[in-house]
Design a protein around this motif. Structure first.
Motif, short mmCIF file in Angstrom:
data_model
loop_
_atom_site.label_atom_id
_atom_site.label_comp_id
_atom_site.label_asym_id
_atom_site.label_seq_id
_atom_site.Cartn_x
_atom_site.Cartn_y
_atom_site.Cartn_z
N HIS A 129 14.89 -67.28 -137.21
CA HIS A 129 14.71 -65.90 -136.75
C HIS A 129 15.13 -65.77 -135.28
O HIS A 129 15.81 -64.80 -134.91
CB HIS A 129 13.24 -65.50 -136.90
N THR A 130 14.74 -66.74 -134.45
CA THR A 130 15.11 -66.69 -133.04
C THR A 130 16.62 -66.81 -132.87
O THR A 130 17.22 -66.14 -132.01
CB THR A 130 14.40 -67.82 -132.27
N LEU A 131 17.26 -67.63 -133.69
CA LEU A 131 18.73 -67.72 -133.66
C LEU A 131 19.34 -66.36 -133.98
O LEU A 131 20.30 -65.92 -133.32
CB LEU A 131 19.20 -68.77 -134.67
N ARG A 132 18.80 -65.67 -134.96
CA ARG A 132 19.31 -64.34 -135.30
C ARG A 132 19.10 -63.36 -134.13
O ARG A 132 19.99 -62.57 -133.81
CB ARG A 132 18.61 -63.82 -136.56
N GLU A 133 17.93 -63.42 -133.51
CA GLU A 133 17.67 -62.54 -132.36
C GLU A 133 18.69 -62.82 -131.25
O GLU A 133 19.21 -61.89 -130.62
CB GLU A 133 16.25 -62.77 -131.84
N TYR A 134 18.96 -64.08 -131.02
CA TYR A 134 19.92 -64.47 -129.97
C TYR A 134 21.31 -63.91 -130.28
O TYR A 134 21.95 -63.26 -129.44
CB TYR A 134 19.94 -65.99 -129.85
N LEU A 135 21.80 -64.16 -131.50
CA LEU A 135 23.15 -63.75 -131.84
C LEU A 135 23.28 -62.23 -131.93
O LEU A 135 24.35 -61.67 -131.69
CB LEU A 135 23.57 -64.39 -133.16
#
Length: 259
Positions: free
Chosen positions: A127-133
């Motif tokens: 989820h954090t990776l998605r928020e970052y991208l």
């Protein structure tokens, strides 16, 4: 006695394969969504290093196919334990990318608790990776870490103290708007984008702020972003020499919030 395990997850990300590769296969990219400070030697046989709270973990790069596949494996310990990670990237129409993650290895005698923690943690990290991208494309973050003992408090008690210090209502829920003024730090204006029984995450215009409370220890894993390319703004304390300053300020804040 060791116990084998395997966790496999797949997620669709709003980014090109090249952007996803940059996020999972470079030190600055990993710093921007995962834990700790990271370095990765970009070749098969190279070394991947993660430092978190003074602990250094090393792994060997066992597969390196730019834009397609990355795999690493830690050394086998005296008790037989090891961990292996594999990331598989597949581009899709419309500029999206599917990322498949396989985390496997051997765990020790307390394998059930450790496995449960890993199984619960991976959806949050992706989820954090998605928020970052999604919200910080083209930018990289300074990772900020702080830790403090829970001092015998229950997890709900710790969560209530953190929420009060951030001016958050209880229960902390995804979608809640945040305007907190942590003592000694810039105001936190944003939104809760993740909340479960162990952690919650706040996204602002210049950072992703994670507060984790479990196993008798309260941890913070923050990702503070610098200025947008060609623009102004950015995370406070992320300039030259600002990393240590930001980490020290958040450590003071966490210690005070739990006092």
């Amino acid at each position: 006695m060791t116990h084998p395990f395997e966790i496999e997850l797949e997620t669709s990300l709003p980014a090109s394969p090249e952007q996803v590769w940059e996020a999972i296969a470079t030190g600055p990219g990993i710093d921007s969504w995962f834990m700790g400070r990271n370095e990765l030697d970009p070749r098969e046989g190279g070394t991947a290093v993660m430092e978190t709270g003074g602990h250094r973990a090393e792994a060997v790069v066992t597969a390196y196919e730019p834009g397609k596949r990355l795999a690493t494996r830690t050394a086998t310990g005296e008790d037989g334990r090891f961990m292996a990670f594999e990331y598989l990237i597949e581009g899709r129409d419309g500029g999206a990318t599917v990322l498949r993650v396989v985390h496997s290895g051997l765990l020790g005698d307390d394998w059930q608790d450790e496995y449960d923690a890993l199984r619960r943690g991976w959806p949050f990290h992706l989820h954090t990776l998605r928020e970052y991208l999604t919200h910080f494309p083209g930018r990289t973050a300074v990772p900020v870490f702080a830790a403090a003992p829970a001092a015998g408090r229950t997890e709900p008690e710790v969560r209530a103290l953190l929420a009060r210090a951030l001016s958050l209502p209880l229960p902390v829920a995804a979608g809640t708007r945040v305007h907190g003024e942590p003592a000694g730090l810039p105001p936190l204006d944003g939104e809760v984008v993740w909340a479960d029984d162990e952690r919650f995450e706040v996204r602002t215009a210049d950072g992703l702020y994670t507060f984790h409370h479990g196993s008798g220890l309260v941890l913070m894993f923050h990702h503070l972003f610098g200025p947008t390319p060609g623009g102004a703004g950015g995370g406070a304390g992320t300039g030259a020499g600002g990393e240590a300053e930001a980490e020290a300020a958040w450590q003071r804040w966490l210690t005070g919030a739990l006092a």
